[in-house]
Design an enzyme around this catalytic site. Structure first.
Site, PDB file in Angstrom:
ATOM      1  N   ASP A 355       0.812  -1.332  -0.020  1.00 48.15           N
ATOM      2  CA  ASP A 355      -0.052  -0.014   0.003  1.00 48.15           C
ATOM      3  C   ASP A 355       0.893   1.359  -0.008  1.00 48.15           C
ATOM      4  O   ASP A 355       1.926   1.308   0.665  1.00 48.15           O
ATOM      5  CB  ASP A 355      -0.806  -0.028   1.411  1.00 48.15           C
ATOM      6  CG  ASP A 355      -1.804   1.349   1.123  1.00 48.15           C
ATOM      7  OD1 ASP A 355      -2.875   0.965   0.403  1.00 48.15           O
ATOM      8  OD2 ASP A 355      -1.735   2.090   1.940  1.00 48.15           O
ATOM      9  N   ILE A 356       0.543   2.251  -0.899  1.00 48.79           N
ATOM     10  CA  ILE A 356       1.431   3.454  -0.973  1.00 48.79           C
ATOM     11  C   ILE A 356       0.838   4.217   0.311  1.00 48.79           C
ATOM     12  O   ILE A 356      -0.146   4.556   0.558  1.00 48.79           O
ATOM     13  CB  ILE A 356       1.066   4.284  -2.116  1.00 48.79           C
ATOM     14  CG1 ILE A 356       1.362   3.478  -3.611  1.00 48.79           C
ATOM     15  CG2 ILE A 356       1.741   5.554  -2.222  1.00 48.79           C
ATOM     16  CD1 ILE A 356       1.179   4.075  -4.838  1.00 48.79           C
ATOM     17  N   GLU A 399      -4.606   2.387  -4.564  1.00 52.08           N
ATOM     18  CA  GLU A 399      -3.270   2.443  -4.215  1.00 52.08           C
ATOM     19  C   GLU A 399      -2.724   1.052  -3.811  1.00 52.08           C
ATOM     20  O   GLU A 399      -1.443   1.307  -3.272  1.00 52.08           O
ATOM     21  CB  GLU A 399      -2.875   3.646  -3.263  1.00 52.08           C
ATOM     22  CG  GLU A 399      -3.258   3.277  -1.790  1.00 52.08           C
ATOM     23  CD  GLU A 399      -4.644   3.834  -1.458  1.00 52.08           C
ATOM     24  OE1 GLU A 399      -4.893   3.973  -0.356  1.00 52.08           O
ATOM     25  OE2 GLU A 399      -5.359   3.779  -2.358  1.00 52.08           O
TER      26      GLU A 399
END
Length: 492
Positions: A355-356, A399
């Site tokens: 995950d960003i 994301e």
């Protein structure tokens, strides 16, 4: 209009014969030229109303009519101008036989086949050879014993009947197998004209020819009927579904139809005209071989094209449009396949959930265009960290990314995950809402030895839980999940 013109033509023909009985032969011969010409013009008009793929069929039909008209004009010239009554005219007979050539080509050629396709020209050559060979056979049967006698004329008449029957039967078969509106309209006209012409020509040749030209001119009914069919509006776009077995049977027979007929006619011709018969046999055999080769090549090319299109569509269906990596559709299919392979080969399977960090804040601050750019850059960096053929990256949603590592235990997966995290950090993409001021990712890792009775979704859930732990512990880190086959939770 579709009925007015042909009815008017036939009515004028009948009235003139009734009003001028002394000129009946002249009127009859003229009618057998004028009515087909009008019919051909109507067919040409219909051709230019049709789409390109259907136009060539109507043009072939018009060509056949005009060739037939040439034969009728030759008869008119000999009998009316030169005054040679009841003779057999070679050029007229040749024209009548050659008028079947465009019809044979039309019947034998696959629908929508263009003139740029070599197979169309092979069919054209075979059709022409068949028309010429049949004319030679008919003429030789008529003149083999010198001047035509009653027996030779009878043979000639039956040969003409056989040709008309062959064309009519082929047209009816193509009409029965027509699947599109334009194809059905065309072969309705061809089949109707061919059948009516066959019947009227047979009646004329066997029973009424001796009654005089006024009776023979009844053949114009077939051409008047063709006017009606050419001038009528196009049929409905939707047709009832033709049984597949009928379509396949017609497609299977069409490659051998002309070549087989040419071979048979040429073999019969050999005793009458040996060179022409042998040439006909060779043309039939070589033409059939060439046609089969071209057909096979076309089939293979079509198959290859379909395979490439299938691969392209599959790539589009299973690829994320923004990042170019696999999407959830691919994951739904491939994760289960990877699990089955791991179960069969008794090795571990690892899942990485990525995950960003603070991506929503990045979108809010820099805009979605920058966000999309970051997603592409991150996807490329994550992909570069996967070096084995069995490792795959998926855009899981928003994301989030997910990586599948086949034959990788927790330690191996941890190494890959850390390599991914560092690859993203090396991008040095600005993110002012991040603790480091740069874009980073958090990664959860889950590994397990594939076992029957366990679903691969448990790995995804475990990796997602580990990702949650990574975020809770401050982000920009890798956490390996406890359970799911892992000994305990590890952090990097």
């Amino acid at each position: 209009m579709p009925l007015v013109l042909p009815l008017a033509v036939l009515l004028i023909q009948a009235l003139l014969m009734g009003l001028m009985p002394a000129d009946i032969p002249t009127i009859a011969y003229l009618a057998m030229v004028i009515v087909p010409v009008l019919s051909g013009v109507c067919v040409l008009l219909r051709a230019y109303r049709e789409a390109k793929h259907a136009r060539s069929g109507w043009l072939l039909l018009a060509f056949a009519i005009f060739i037939w008209t040439g034969g009728a004009a030759a008869n008119l010239w000999h009998e009316w101008v030169l005054g040679r009554q009841n003779d057999m005219y070679r050029e007229a007979m040749l024209a009548f036989h050659l008028s079947a050539v465009p019809l044979l080509l039309l019947i034998a050629t696959p629908w929508r086949a263009g003139w740029s396709e070599p197979i169309r020209w092979v069919d054209a050559g075979l059709s022409l050879a068949l028309g010429v060979s049949y004319f030679l056979l008919t003429w030789q049967s008529l003149t083999a014993r010198g001047a035509p006698d009653e027996a030779s004329v009878a043979v000639m008449v039956w040969l003409v009947d056989a040709q008309n029957l062959f064309v009519a039967a082929g047209a009816v078969v193509r009409w029965r197998a027509a699947q599109e509106r334009a194809e059905r309209d065309l072969f309705t006209a061809v089949a109707t004209h061919s059948v009516v012409y066959m019947v009227l020509a047979g009646l004329n040749n066997h029973w009424v020819a001796a009654q005089g030209p006024e009776i023979s001119s009844a053949i114009t009914v077939a051409f008047a009927l063709l006017m009606t069919l050419a001038l009528r509006p196009a049929g409905p776009m939707m047709l009832s579904q033709v049984p597949l077995r009928v379509v396949l049977m017609v497609r299977s027979l069409s490659p051998v139809m002309i070549a087989g007929a040419l071979l048979g006619v040429s073999l019969v011709l050999v005793p009458f005209d040996y060179p022409a018969g042998v040439v006909g046999v060779l043309v039939a055999v070589l033409g059939y071989a060439l046609r089969n080769t071209l057909s096979q090549a076309s089939t293979l090319a079509t198959g290859e094209l379909l395979r490439r299109e299938h691969d392209a569509l599959q790539s589009v269906a299973f690829t994320d449009a923004l990042t170019g990596v696999a999407n959830r559709h691919w994951l739904d299919r491939s994760l289960n396949e990877a699990w089955r392979r791991a179960l069969r080969e008794r090795h571990s399977l690892s899942v990485l959930m990525i995950d960003i960090d603070h991506f929503k804040l990045l979108n809010d601050r820099y805009g979605h265009t920058t966000g999309d750019h970051c997603l592409r850059e991150v996807a490329e960096a994550l992909s570069s960290a996967l070096v084995r053929p069995g490792d795959h990256l998926v855009r899981y949603g928003g994301e989030e990314f997910l990586a599948i590592l086949e034959d990788a235990d927790a330690n191996g997966a941890l190494v890959v995950a850390e390599r991914m995290r560092q690859a993203v950090s090396a991008l040095r993409l600005e993110h002012m809402d991040s603790a480091s001021g740069l874009l980073s990712v958090s990664i959860g890792v889950a590994s397990a030895l594939a076992m029957s009775g366990r679903a691969p979704i448990t790995l995804v859930e475990a990796a997602d839980k580990a990702l949650y732990d990574a975020k809770c512990q401050g982000r920009d880190r890798v956490v390996v999940a406890a359970g799911a086959g892992n000994a305990d939770t590890k952090q990097a």
